[in-house]
Design a protein around this motif. Structure first.
Motif, PDB file in Angstrom:
ATOM      1  N   GLN A  25       6.679 -22.917  53.553  1.00 17.84           N
ATOM      2  CA  GLN A  25       6.222 -21.606  53.100  1.00 17.84           C
ATOM      3  C   GLN A  25       7.152 -21.050  52.012  1.00 17.84           C
ATOM      4  O   GLN A  25       6.690 -20.514  51.014  1.00 17.84           O
ATOM      5  CB  GLN A  25       6.156 -20.658  54.297  1.00 17.84           C
ATOM      6  N   VAL A  26       8.457 -21.211  52.192  1.00 16.44           N
ATOM      7  CA  VAL A  26       9.419 -20.739  51.190  1.00 16.44           C
ATOM      8  C   VAL A  26       9.303 -21.580  49.918  1.00 16.44           C
ATOM      9  O   VAL A  26       9.322 -21.037  48.805  1.00 16.44           O
ATOM     10  CB  VAL A  26      10.858 -20.753  51.751  1.00 16.44           C
ATOM     11  N   LEU A  27       9.157 -22.882  50.061  1.00 12.01           N
ATOM     12  CA  LEU A  27       8.986 -23.742  48.889  1.00 12.01           C
ATOM     13  C   LEU A  27       7.739 -23.352  48.092  1.00 12.01           C
ATOM     14  O   LEU A  27       7.778 -23.264  46.862  1.00 12.01           O
ATOM     15  CB  LEU A  27       8.898 -25.211  49.316  1.00 12.01           C
ATOM     16  N   LEU A  28       6.650 -23.090  48.774  1.00 12.66           N
ATOM     17  CA  LEU A  28       5.413 -22.682  48.098  1.00 12.66           C
ATOM     18  C   LEU A  28       5.600 -21.351  47.377  1.00 12.66           C
ATOM     19  O   LEU A  28       5.101 -21.171  46.254  1.00 12.66           O
ATOM     20  CB  LEU A  28       4.260 -22.586  49.091  1.00 12.66           C
ATOM     21  N   ALA A  29       6.321 -20.437  47.995  1.00  7.58           N
ATOM     22  CA  ALA A  29       6.573 -19.141  47.359  1.00  7.58           C
ATOM     23  C   ALA A  29       7.396 -19.318  46.085  1.00  7.58           C
ATOM     24  O   ALA A  29       7.072 -18.745  45.039  1.00  7.58           O
ATOM     25  CB  ALA A  29       7.295 -18.211  48.336  1.00  7.58           C
ATOM     26  N   ILE A  30       8.427 -20.140  46.151  1.00 11.62           N
ATOM     27  CA  ILE A  30       9.273 -20.382  44.975  1.00 11.62           C
ATOM     28  C   ILE A  30       8.474 -21.087  43.894  1.00 11.62           C
ATOM     29  O   ILE A  30       8.589 -20.758  42.704  1.00 11.62           O
ATOM     30  CB  ILE A  30      10.538 -21.169  45.371  1.00 11.62           C
ATOM     31  N   ALA A  31       7.651 -22.039  44.273  1.00 15.57           N
ATOM     32  CA  ALA A  31       6.812 -22.732  43.285  1.00 15.57           C
ATOM     33  C   ALA A  31       5.879 -21.752  42.591  1.00 15.57           C
ATOM     34  O   ALA A  31       5.720 -21.797  41.362  1.00 15.57           O
ATOM     35  CB  ALA A  31       6.013 -23.847  43.958  1.00 15.57           C
ATOM     36  N   ASN A  32       5.268 -20.862  43.343  1.00 11.72           N
ATOM     37  CA  ASN A  32       4.345 -19.895  42.757  1.00 11.72           C
ATOM     38  C   ASN A  32       5.040 -18.919  41.821  1.00 11.72           C
ATOM     39  O   ASN A  32       4.444 -18.481  40.843  1.00 11.72           O
ATOM     40  CB  ASN A  32       3.595 -19.139  43.849  1.00 11.72           C
ATOM     41  N   GLU A  33       6.278 -18.594  42.117  1.00 14.28           N
ATOM     42  CA  GLU A  33       7.038 -17.690  41.255  1.00 14.28           C
ATOM     43  C   GLU A  33       7.570 -18.403  40.012  1.00 14.28           C
ATOM     44  O   GLU A  33       7.910 -17.766  39.035  1.00 14.28           O
ATOM     45  CB  GLU A  33       8.220 -17.085  42.022  1.00 14.28           C
ATOM     46  N   ARG A  34       7.655 -19.708  40.064  1.00 15.89           N
ATOM     47  CA  ARG A  34       8.242 -20.551  39.020  1.00 15.89           C
ATOM     48  C   ARG A  34       9.745 -20.331  38.889  1.00 15.89           C
ATOM     49  O   ARG A  34      10.508 -21.252  38.981  1.00 15.89           O
ATOM     50  CB  ARG A  34       7.542 -20.402  37.683  1.00 15.89           C
ATOM     51  N   ASN A  35      10.191 -19.133  38.628  1.00 14.55           N
ATOM     52  CA  ASN A  35      11.612 -18.772  38.600  1.00 14.55           C
ATOM     53  C   ASN A  35      11.782 -17.606  39.567  1.00 14.55           C
ATOM     54  O   ASN A  35      11.633 -16.454  39.183  1.00 14.55           O
ATOM     55  CB  ASN A  35      12.068 -18.381  37.191  1.00 14.55           C
ATOM     56  N   ALA A  36      12.072 -17.934  40.801  1.00 16.14           N
ATOM     57  CA  ALA A  36      12.107 -16.928  41.861  1.00 16.14           C
ATOM     58  C   ALA A  36      13.450 -16.210  41.889  1.00 16.14           C
ATOM     59  O   ALA A  36      14.490 -16.825  42.107  1.00 16.14           O
ATOM     60  CB  ALA A  36      11.832 -17.588  43.204  1.00 16.14           C
ATOM     61  N   THR A  37      13.410 -14.927  41.657  1.00 13.31           N
ATOM     62  CA  THR A  37      14.595 -14.090  41.768  1.00 13.31           C
ATOM     63  C   THR A  37      14.383 -13.125  42.927  1.00 13.31           C
ATOM     64  O   THR A  37      13.257 -12.855  43.326  1.00 13.31           O
ATOM     65  CB  THR A  37      14.841 -13.287  40.474  1.00 13.31           C
ATOM     66  N   GLY A  38      15.470 -12.635  43.457  1.00 11.22           N
ATOM     67  CA  GLY A  38      15.361 -11.669  44.544  1.00 11.22           C
ATOM     68  C   GLY A  38      14.608 -12.196  45.745  1.00 11.22           C
ATOM     69  O   GLY A  38      13.763 -11.498  46.306  1.00 11.22           O
ATOM     70  N   VAL A  39      14.920 -13.423  46.148  1.00 11.91           N
ATOM     71  CA  VAL A  39      14.153 -14.053  47.227  1.00 11.91           C
ATOM     72  C   VAL A  39      14.365 -13.390  48.584  1.00 11.91           C
ATOM     73  O   VAL A  39      13.602 -13.652  49.517  1.00 11.91           O
ATOM     74  CB  VAL A  39      14.425 -15.572  47.320  1.00 11.91           C
ATOM     75  N   THR A  40      15.377 -12.533  48.703  1.00  7.54           N
ATOM     76  CA  THR A  40      15.561 -11.793  49.947  1.00  7.54           C
ATOM     77  C   THR A  40      15.219 -10.309  49.767  1.00  7.54           C
ATOM     78  O   THR A  40      15.438  -9.510  50.679  1.00  7.54           O
ATOM     79  CB  THR A  40      17.000 -11.936  50.480  1.00  7.54           C
ATOM     80  N   SER A  41      14.646  -9.969  48.628  1.00  7.62           N
ATOM     81  CA  SER A  41      14.236  -8.583  48.386  1.00  7.62           C
ATOM     82  C   SER A  41      12.995  -8.270  49.224  1.00  7.62           C
ATOM     83  O   SER A  41      12.207  -9.157  49.562  1.00  7.62           O
ATOM     84  CB  SER A  41      13.944  -8.350  46.907  1.00  7.62           C
ATOM     85  N   GLN A  42      12.818  -6.994  49.529  1.00  2.88           N
ATOM     86  CA  GLN A  42      11.654  -6.579  50.311  1.00  2.88           C
ATOM     87  C   GLN A  42      10.352  -6.959  49.609  1.00  2.88           C
ATOM     88  O   GLN A  42       9.388  -7.371  50.264  1.00  2.88           O
ATOM     89  CB  GLN A  42      11.692  -5.066  50.582  1.00  2.88           C
ATOM     90  N   ALA A  43      10.319  -6.817  48.288  1.00  4.99           N
ATOM     91  CA  ALA A  43       9.089  -7.129  47.548  1.00  4.99           C
ATOM     92  C   ALA A  43       8.704  -8.600  47.719  1.00  4.99           C
ATOM     93  O   ALA A  43       7.542  -8.923  47.989  1.00  4.99           O
ATOM     94  CB  ALA A  43       9.272  -6.792  46.068  1.00  4.99           C
ATOM     95  N   PHE A  44       9.675  -9.500  47.578  1.00 11.40           N
ATOM     96  CA  PHE A  44       9.413 -10.934  47.720  1.00 11.40           C
ATOM     97  C   PHE A  44       9.010 -11.258  49.153  1.00 11.40           C
ATOM     98  O   PHE A  44       8.035 -11.980  49.389  1.00 11.40           O
ATOM     99  CB  PHE A  44      10.655 -11.738  47.307  1.00 11.40           C
ATOM    100  N   LEU A  45       9.759 -10.717  50.103  1.00 17.60           N
ATOM    101  CA  LEU A  45       9.489 -10.995  51.513  1.00 17.60           C
ATOM    102  C   LEU A  45       8.103 -10.514  51.918  1.00 17.60           C
ATOM    103  O   LEU A  45       7.369 -11.219  52.613  1.00 17.60           O
ATOM    104  CB  LEU A  45      10.558 -10.351  52.397  1.00 17.60           C
ATOM    105  N   GLN A  46       7.728  -9.349  51.463  1.00 15.87           N
ATOM    106  CA  GLN A  46       6.409  -8.813  51.800  1.00 15.87           C
ATOM    107  C   GLN A  46       5.295  -9.585  51.098  1.00 15.87           C
ATOM    108  O   GLN A  46       4.254  -9.857  51.701  1.00 15.87           O
ATOM    109  CB  GLN A  46       6.330  -7.331  51.443  1.00 15.87           C
TER     110      GLN A  46
END
Length: 90
Positions: A25-46
């Motif tokens: 699930q985390v890998l898919l999220a990072i792939a979708n973001e392409r360059n994932a920043t703030g991976v522990t931010s509320q916006a990313f988590l939500q």
């Protein structure tokens, strides 16, 4: 690109099979973001329905196993073809 992704499909599927559901699930999220920043931010988590501890643990494993890399303050899938396959598949 399509030929490369098709040719490596079984390899990519076996790579995903090695991951726990949360790591995937985390890998898919990072792939979708392409360059994932703030991976522990509320916006990313939500956005990806993740927990902070889930992300932290998955990031550690995914980095150690070279699924993702950290560069310029962002996480990316290490293999760009794998990233494109993930985006197209999921």
């Amino acid at each position: 690109m399509t030929a490369i992704l098709s040719h490596h499909r079984f390899v990519y599927e076996s790579l995903l099979f090695q991951l726990s559901p949360k790591q995937k699930q985390v890998l898919l999220a990072i792939a979708n973001e392409r360059n994932a920043t703030g991976v522990t931010s509320q916006a990313f988590l939500q956005k990806y329905k993740l927990g902070s501890s889930t992300v932290q643990g998955a990031i550690k494993v995914l980095t150690e196993r070279d699924f993702i890399s950290y560069d310029n303050d962002s996480y990316q899938v290490s293999d760009r073809f794998f990233r494109e396959w993930i985006i197209k598949r999921f």
